[in-house]
Design an enzyme around this catalytic site. Structure first.
Site, PDB file in Angstrom:
ATOM      1  CE  LYS A  42      -2.412  -2.291   3.599  1.00  0.00           C
ATOM      2  NZ  LYS A  42      -2.998  -2.241   4.939  1.00  0.00           N
ATOM      3  CG  ASP A  99       6.627   2.696  -0.095  1.00  0.00           C
ATOM      4  OD1 ASP A  99       7.118   1.684  -0.643  1.00  0.00           O
ATOM      5  OD2 ASP A  99       6.054   2.647   0.992  1.00  0.00           O
ATOM      6  CG  ASP A 102      14.884  -1.453   4.322  1.00  0.00           C
ATOM      7  OD1 ASP A 102      15.980  -1.986   4.571  1.00  0.00           O
ATOM      8  OD2 ASP A 102      14.235  -0.830   5.179  1.00  0.00           O
ATOM      9  CE  LYS A 130      15.124   3.511   5.875  1.00  0.00           C
ATOM     10  NZ  LYS A 130      14.546   2.775   7.011  1.00  0.00           N
ATOM     11  CG  PHE A 151      10.916   3.447  11.758  1.00  0.00           C
ATOM     12  CD1 PHE A 151       9.771   3.755  11.024  1.00  0.00           C
ATOM     13  CD2 PHE A 151      11.066   2.172  12.255  1.00  0.00           C
ATOM     14  CE1 PHE A 151       8.798   2.810  10.802  1.00  0.00           C
ATOM     15  CE2 PHE A 151      10.092   1.213  12.037  1.00  0.00           C
ATOM     16  CZ  PHE A 151       8.953   1.533  11.312  1.00  0.00           C
ATOM     17  CG  ASP A 158       2.966   1.024   7.515  1.00  0.00           C
ATOM     18  OD1 ASP A 158       3.864   0.794   6.672  1.00  0.00           O
ATOM     19  OD2 ASP A 158       2.469   0.149   8.228  1.00  0.00           O
TER      20      ASP A 158
HETATM   21  C1  PRP Z   1       7.765  -1.848   2.034  1.00  0.00           C
HETATM   22  C2  PRP Z   1       8.003  -1.146   0.715  1.00  0.00           C
HETATM   23  C3  PRP Z   1       8.575  -2.234  -0.135  1.00  0.00           C
HETATM   24  C4  PRP Z   1       9.348  -3.063   0.858  1.00  0.00           C
HETATM   25  C5  PRP Z   1      10.786  -2.684   0.753  1.00  0.00           C
HETATM   26  O1  PRP Z   1       6.537  -2.472   1.978  1.00  0.00           O
HETATM   27  O2  PRP Z   1       6.831  -0.619   0.179  1.00  0.00           O
HETATM   28  O3  PRP Z   1       7.568  -3.006  -0.740  1.00  0.00           O
HETATM   29  O4  PRP Z   1       8.832  -2.774   2.148  1.00  0.00           O
HETATM   30  O5  PRP Z   1      11.560  -3.419   1.656  1.00  0.00           O
HETATM   31  P1  PRP Z   1      12.683  -4.438   1.179  1.00  0.00           P
HETATM   32  O6  PRP Z   1      13.538  -3.739   0.180  1.00  0.00           O
HETATM   33  O7  PRP Z   1      13.421  -4.717   2.474  1.00  0.00           O
HETATM   34  O8  PRP Z   1      12.032  -5.672   0.637  1.00  0.00           O
HETATM   35  P2  PRP Z   1       5.771  -3.094   3.237  1.00  0.00           P
HETATM   36  O9  PRP Z   1       6.004  -4.571   3.259  1.00  0.00           O
HETATM   37  O10 PRP Z   1       6.123  -2.305   4.464  1.00  0.00           O
HETATM   38  O11 PRP Z   1       4.232  -2.923   2.853  1.00  0.00           O
HETATM   39  P3  PRP Z   1       3.340  -1.601   2.666  1.00  0.00           P
HETATM   40  O12 PRP Z   1       3.819  -0.929   1.395  1.00  0.00           O
HETATM   41  O13 PRP Z   1       1.946  -2.124   2.516  1.00  0.00           O
HETATM   42  O14 PRP Z   1       3.515  -0.726   3.878  1.00  0.00           O
END
Ligand code: PRP
Length: 179
Positions: A42, A99, A102, A130, A151, A158
């Site tokens: 999301k 978004d 990481d 990041k 963070f 979120d």
């Molecule tokens: C976040 C972001 C990416 C992922 C990146 O999504 O939107 O999809 O984490 O992290 P990574 O590079 O360590 O894989 P999240 O799972 O928090 O879901 P959300 O977008 O619904 O908040």
């Protein structure tokens, strides 16, 4: 500023200006190609809608949902496909809009999955990168901003489903997620 934040990292104006620049680059690179713009739910929803409305070239929209974090603050490395695309991508130019990148687990999984379906191309557009947290190699083709290892919440991001609707991106106070 929201009281749970330590500081604002990117103001609404700064984000808006960068979104315009990314949209102009995408317009130039995808002129006449009718790319499929994929929103990863999301977190990227506000970035995605702002970016696509700033673009002048015609595009198509679709949505995927991939979970790697659950409700915790750290990545598990485990990736789950919760919602797939509604269309075929064979021969299409695909742009994945995220978004934040990481560890890179989510997008490297996603790139593999999409490439297995025979698209003409797959590129990544991410608002935040990041780089210092990367575990698996993953290049961001269209990057909004490099992001320090803090963070961050707001503009879709979120903590336990909170703060997504803040119009700016801020750094969450440690006391909020360490209690
Ligand atoms: C976040 C972001 C990416 C992922 C990146 O999504 O939107 O999809 O984490 O992290 P990574 O590079 O360590 O894989 P999240 O799972 O928090 O879901 P959300 O977008 O619904 O908040």
């Amino acid at each position: 500023m929201h009281p749970d934040l330590e500081s604002i990292m990117l103001s609404q104006e700064t984000i808006g200006a960068r979104v315009q620049e990314l949209a102009a680059r995408l317009d130039a690179d995808y002129a006449g190609k009718n790319p499929l713009m994929v929103c990863i739910l999301k977190g990227s929803v506000f970035f995605y809608t702002d970016l696509l409305r700033a673009m002048k070239e015609p595009v198509e929209l679709d949505f995927m949902s991939i979970s790697s974090y659950g409700a915790s603050a750290n990545t598990s490395g485990e990736v789950r496909l919760l919602k797939d695309l509604g269309c075929k991508i064979e021969g299409r130019d695909v742009v994945v809009v995220e978004d934040i990148v990481d560890s890179g687990y989510t997008l490297s999984y996603l790139k593999r999955l999409l490439h297995s379906r025979g698209p003409a191309s797959v590129r990544i557009c991410a608002l935040l990168d990041k780089v210092s947290r990367r575990v698996v190699p993953l290049d961001v083709d269209y990057k909004g901003f490099d992001c320090a290892d803090e963070f961050v919440v707001g503009y879709g991001l979120d903590y336990a489903e909170r703060y997504r609707t803040l119009p700016y991106i801020g750094i969450l106070k440690r006391s909020v997620y360490e209690k």
